[in-house]
Enzyme design. Structure first.
Site, PDB file in Angstrom:
ATOM      1  N   LYS A  62      97.001  31.307 132.012  1.00 50.84           N
ATOM      2  CA  LYS A  62      97.853  32.037 132.617  1.00 50.84           C
ATOM      3  C   LYS A  62      98.532  31.708 133.815  1.00 50.84           C
ATOM      4  O   LYS A  62      99.879  31.729 133.836  1.00 50.84           O
ATOM      5  CB  LYS A  62      97.610  33.606 132.459  1.00 50.84           C
ATOM      6  CG  LYS A  62      97.084  34.084 130.996  1.00 50.84           C
ATOM      7  CD  LYS A  62      96.441  35.504 131.266  1.00 50.84           C
ATOM      8  CE  LYS A  62      95.983  35.747 129.796  1.00 50.84           C
ATOM      9  NZ  LYS A  62      95.024  37.218 129.944  1.00 50.84           N
ATOM     10  N   HIS A 103      81.885  41.305 137.305  1.00 48.88           N
ATOM     11  CA  HIS A 103      81.150  42.050 136.071  1.00 48.88           C
ATOM     12  C   HIS A 103      80.892  43.454 136.405  1.00 48.88           C
ATOM     13  O   HIS A 103      80.733  43.942 137.374  1.00 48.88           O
ATOM     14  CB  HIS A 103      79.725  41.423 135.934  1.00 48.88           C
ATOM     15  CG  HIS A 103      79.826  39.765 135.717  1.00 48.88           C
ATOM     16  ND1 HIS A 103      79.671  38.855 136.644  1.00 48.88           N
ATOM     17  CD2 HIS A 103      80.160  38.844 134.787  1.00 48.88           C
ATOM     18  CE1 HIS A 103      79.847  37.854 136.602  1.00 48.88           C
ATOM     19  NE2 HIS A 103      79.967  37.836 135.052  1.00 48.88           N
TER      20      HIS A 103
END
Length: 116
Positions: A62, A103
């Site tokens: 991206k 995470h």
């Protein structure tokens, strides 16, 4: 000057299911060096590692503006750690930007910043 920013988030459960079916998913996403690191981890850590690398590589595509495909494959991108554990992103074996990977219990996310 900032030339690109990319962000991606992925569900750990989705990655766990894909990885549990066969080794094909991890072999498509991870480089040989990353696969060697992956094999040394505990089962729960393997999912976090694979999900984090997947998110980082998607974010890199991206930031580059190409996405993952013909001009930028998963294998072209490698996330390496320095001795202190800080991750860096390499594209075609060359350092190419800053990366942050995180995470939670259910998600992994990554952000890439490219500079010139």
């Amino acid at each position: 000057m900032i030339t690109g920013i990319g962000l991606d988030i992925v569900e750990l459960g989705r990655i766990r299911r894909l990885d549990g079916r066969s080794a094909k998913f991890r072999e498509r996403v991870l480089t040989d060096r990353e696969l060697a690191e992956y094999e040394l981890l505990s089962d729960s850590r393997k999912t976090e590692y694979l999900a984090g690398r997947f998110a980082a590589k998607e974010a890199f595509g991206k930031a580059k503006g190409t996405g993952i495909g013909k001009f930028c494959s998963f294998k072209d991108i490698e996330i390496r750690k320095d001795p202190s554990g800080k991750p860096s992103v390499f594209f075609h074996e060359q350092p190419d930007g800053l990366v942050s990977i995180t995470h939670t219990k259910e998600y992994a996310a990554a952000q890439i910043l490219l500079q010139s």
